[in-house]
Design an enzyme around this catalytic site. Structure first.
Site, PDB file in Angstrom:
ATOM      1  CE  LYS A   1       7.885  -9.901  10.379  1.00 52.46           C
ATOM      2  NZ  LYS A   1       8.814  -9.934  11.525  1.00 52.46           N
TER       3      LYS A   1
HETATM    4  C1  LIG Z   1       3.559  -6.073  11.866  1.00 48.65           C
HETATM    5  C2  LIG Z   1       4.967  -5.727  11.493  1.00 48.65           C
HETATM    6  N1  LIG Z   1       5.196  -4.623  10.766  1.00 48.65           N
HETATM    7  C3  LIG Z   1       6.432  -4.274  10.405  1.00 48.65           C
HETATM    8  C4  LIG Z   1       7.523  -5.032  10.758  1.00 48.65           C
HETATM    9  C5  LIG Z   1       8.881  -4.545  10.416  1.00 48.65           C
HETATM   10  O1  LIG Z   1       9.608  -5.387   9.604  1.00 48.65           O
HETATM   11  P1  LIG Z   1      11.207  -5.422   9.629  1.00 48.65           P
HETATM   12  O2  LIG Z   1      11.614  -6.173  10.856  1.00 48.65           O
HETATM   13  O3  LIG Z   1      11.547  -6.123   8.359  1.00 48.65           O
HETATM   14  O4  LIG Z   1      11.671  -4.014   9.629  1.00 48.65           O
HETATM   15  C6  LIG Z   1       7.331  -6.206  11.490  1.00 48.65           C
HETATM   16  C7  LIG Z   1       8.449  -7.097  11.802  1.00 48.65           C
HETATM   17  O5  LIG Z   1       9.133  -7.282  12.622  1.00 48.65           O
HETATM   18  C8  LIG Z   1       6.023  -6.546  11.899  1.00 48.65           C
HETATM   19  O6  LIG Z   1       5.785  -7.622  12.645  1.00 48.65           O
END
Ligand SMILES: Cc1ncc(COP(=O)(O)O)c(C=O)c1O
Length: 421
Positions: free
Chosen positions: A194
């Site tokens: 990210k």
């Molecule tokens: C669009 C989107 N939503 C939600 C997430 C979920 O985040 P995390 O990996 O921190 O659980 C991600 C990440 O991978 C994502 O790309």
């Protein structure tokens, strides 16, 4: 493909900026022996400060640090009181966490098509709204948004809540307004890949006190806490079921340092991204994803729309062979059809309507009988299927130099010439 031949650096934008500031911040928390946010020997209040930084950055009233973007989505839908009998409208270009968060509430996900911004198509949203619709979950994918203003207007007109997933577009804006400030609730992720990162982490932001209080209880143990960080169970509006997704002080220490670097990180990616889009446009008939506000694009991905699937496949294969890949495994510069769980029809649990346990809910819940004829397999979203079939994707890390961008453009140009395209 050996590492030596791979032209592109790894993605993972925020990781390149992990340095002395993060080390110093984490060390301070450790020396204070207070890694828990609500009490400790000598609490440093890193999570509180980080939440305030996000309120200030986005102009929002409330922010809540959590331990992942996936948790943030679940907490947000729980705060919005989503459950059996409800449907959540969400786009065909997304991440699996968006779908799983809906399914785990007991509600039904309802797919909405995308347009060439790779964001939810407002016209299809209008068509898909039913009396069961409760929330529109918009996902600002691959660094930027689409017609988010129109989506919010439609949602308001139909009395629907908007949940804005900004995991992939942290630091982006739309016509001068930060992404993450549009939805009734917005969420972010700070996972490794990210725009800024603490390895794992997330945040929930909103302006409504009731939504915040519910989100707070849900992210913790189901109840509010007093100023001393102790649980209080009296408030009947906050007697919920918590999911244990608190952010630690160590995570927040890293994020406080990363947040100060976010605009530098996105500026670097945007610069490289614009360089690639400008250089590649027109080669073998390719056009970049439609970006409505290029200055607001946070820049971590370049999406290329080719005239047809055959051209896309040939160009990706030829440029990969010439070294436009990342690392020994050859990630990056891929056909979108290889982009895994970002494409609705690659989510096997969705396509096959898997339940949260063997009883099959939410699909088998009588309250959800309205969704019996909803489909999720390939063919459900005509525009998304067409775009996925003939688009490719380049990730654009902040350390991608102008020289490497020029080299990438030259390789694409040569490949088109060699293929006679
Ligand atoms: C669009 C989107 N939503 C939600 C997430 C979920 O985040 P995390 O990996 O921190 O659980 C991600 C990440 O991978 C994502 O790309």
């Amino acid at each position: 493909m050996t590492e030596k031949q791979a032209l592109l650096p790894y993605e993972w934008p925020g990781s390149y900026f992990l340095g002395e500031e993060e080390i110093e911040a984490v060390t301070r928390v450790l020396l204070a022996r207070s890694p828990f946010r609500f009490y400790g020997h000598d609490l440093q209040h890193c999570v509180d400060q980080f939440e305030q930084a996000y309120c200030d950055r986005l102009g929002r009233k409330y922010a809540l640090g959590v331990n992942s973007g996936t948790a943030a989505l679940s907490i947000a839908l729980g705060a919005m009181d989503v459950g059996p009998g409800d449907e959540v409208l969400l786009p065909g270009y997304l991440w699996v966490s968006c779908i799983s968060a809906v399914v785990r509430t007991g509600a039904i996900p309802r797919l909405v098509d995308i347009d060439d911004t790779f964001f939810m198509d407002p016209d299809d949203l209008e068509r898909k709204i039913t009396p069961h619709s409760k929330v529109v979950l918009v996902v600002n994918m691959s660094g930027t948004t689409g017609h988010i203003d129109r989506i919010v207007e439609i949602a308001r007109r139909h009395n629907l809540l908007v949940l804005e997933d900004n995991a992939q577009a942290n630091g982006a804006s739309f016509r001068g307004r930060p992404l993450g400030s549009f939805g009734d609730i917005a969420i972010f992720s700070f996972q490794l890949n990210k725009n800024m990162t603490s390895g794992e982490g997330g945040i929930v932001v909103c302006d409504d006190r009731r939504l915040y209080d519910r989100a707070f209880a849900l992210h913790d143990l189901g109840y509010a806490r007093n100023e001393k960080g102790r649980l209080t169970t009296e408030d009947p509006d906050c007697q919920l079921w918590g999911q244990g997704s608190r952010m630690s002080e160590l995570t927040a220490a890293v994020l406080l340092a990363q947040e100060r670097k976010l605009d530098t990180i996105t500026a670097a990616m945007r610069r490289a991204n614009h360089h690639l889009y400008a250089g590649l446009a027109g080669i073998a008939g390719v056009r970049p994803r439609r970006v409505l506000d290029p200055e607001g694009d946070s820049g971590p991905f370049a999406l290329l729309i080719w005239p047809d699937a055959d051209t896309c496949e040939k160009m990706v294969a030829a440029t990969r062979a010439a070294g436009v890949v990342t690392g020994p495994d050859g990630g990056n510069n891929i056909m979108m059809t290889d982009w895994g769980l970002h494409l609705y029809y690659n989510n096997a649990s969705l396509v096959n309507r898997r339940g949260t346990n063997s009883a099959g809910r939410p699909w088998t819940d009588p309250a959800n009988a309205f969704a019996a004829d909803y489909t999720y397999g390939k063919g459900t979203l005509r525009q998304a299927d067409d775009l996925f079939s003939r688009s490719s994707l380049l990730s654009v890390p902040p350390v991608l130099s102008a020289e490497t961008c020029d080299r990438v453009v030259a390789i694409f140009r040569q490949a088109a010439a060699d293929l006679g395209l």
